[in-house]
Design an enzyme around this catalytic site. Sequence first.
Site, mmCIF file in Angstrom:
data_model
loop_
_atom_site.group_PDB
_atom_site.id
_atom_site.type_symbol
_atom_site.label_atom_id
_atom_site.label_comp_id
_atom_site.label_asym_id
_atom_site.label_seq_id
_atom_site.Cartn_x
_atom_site.Cartn_y
_atom_site.Cartn_z
ATOM 1 N N MET A 89 0.803 -1.226 0.000
ATOM 2 C CA MET A 89 0.000 0.000 0.000
ATOM 3 C C MET A 89 0.838 1.279 0.000
ATOM 4 O O MET A 89 0.374 2.330 0.396
ATOM 5 C CB MET A 89 -0.945 -0.005 1.207
ATOM 6 C CG MET A 89 -1.878 -1.199 1.252
ATOM 7 S SD MET A 89 -2.828 -1.396 -0.277
ATOM 8 C CE MET A 89 -4.118 -0.239 0.007
ATOM 9 N N LEU A 92 5.257 3.793 -4.947
ATOM 10 C CA LEU A 92 6.691 3.706 -5.225
ATOM 11 C C LEU A 92 7.055 4.790 -6.245
ATOM 12 O O LEU A 92 6.312 5.052 -7.195
ATOM 13 C CB LEU A 92 7.027 2.317 -5.766
ATOM 14 C CG LEU A 92 6.846 1.183 -4.739
ATOM 15 C CD1 LEU A 92 6.816 -0.169 -5.439
ATOM 16 C CD2 LEU A 92 7.953 1.223 -3.678
ATOM 17 N N HIS A 108 -4.250 -5.293 -8.836
ATOM 18 C CA HIS A 108 -5.091 -4.154 -8.469
ATOM 19 C C HIS A 108 -6.549 -4.609 -8.499
ATOM 20 O O HIS A 108 -6.971 -5.238 -9.467
ATOM 21 C CB HIS A 108 -4.854 -2.992 -9.449
ATOM 22 C CG HIS A 108 -5.659 -1.783 -9.148
ATOM 23 N ND1 HIS A 108 -5.350 -0.917 -8.123
ATOM 24 C CD2 HIS A 108 -6.791 -1.303 -9.709
ATOM 25 C CE1 HIS A 108 -6.258 0.053 -8.074
ATOM 26 N NE2 HIS A 108 -7.141 -0.169 -9.031
ATOM 27 N N THR A 140 4.645 0.441 -13.754
ATOM 28 C CA THR A 140 5.413 1.529 -14.376
ATOM 29 C C THR A 140 5.290 2.750 -13.469
ATOM 30 O O THR A 140 4.581 2.716 -12.470
ATOM 31 C CB THR A 140 4.827 1.893 -15.760
ATOM 32 O OG1 THR A 140 3.455 2.291 -15.558
ATOM 33 C CG2 THR A 140 4.883 0.706 -16.709
#
Length: 188
Positions: A89, A92, A108, A140
């Site tokens: 959670m 990044l 997801h 990504t």
Amino acid sequence: PRVAVLISGGGSNMVKLLDSMAADHPAEPVLVLANSADAGGLAKAKAHGVQSDFVDHKPYGADREAFEDALIAKLDTAKADVICLAGFMRVLTPHFIDRYEGRMLNIHPSLLPKYKGLHTHARAITAGDTEAGCTVHEVTAKLDDGPILLQARVPIRLDDTPDTLAARVLKQEHRIYPQALRQFIRKL
Ligand code: GRF
């Protein structure tokens, strides 16, 4: 390949990935890594005989890159070459993602590209959708946006709450994530 799984909570998806790799898989789980000491999945990883560790993100405050460097150090020690985010959670940054792009997956709980971000089930119910689902995608720099590997659909029932829908979707997550990881590794 040496697979690391990043978790934040109970790690039910992580358990399914470990079970899958223990069964019929060219991949080896080398580390389960959490962003807090009390992630319930850490005990489950230990019970599966897989190395587990954590980096508490709180001491790093807003310094996301320092937190990510601590994660990277653990991943390098484990010589992980594929990363699976599973109920992880923390957002990044490109600092982390650039290092693993092309070797990192996420699950997801929505039919991407719909409902990126949080509270996906409540949003689908509120929108009056008749179906929901989950997506395994490559990670990504853009949140919940990378190339899609697999999706699964479930009906939304008129009496669904976010929790009843989440439970129905989670069952499909557990089915498609191991399948997607197997597919992904074959193409590496
Ligand atoms: C669940 O909401 C799931 O939909 C999403 O992350 C949350 C926790 O999953 N992928 P897990 O049980 O920790 O794998």
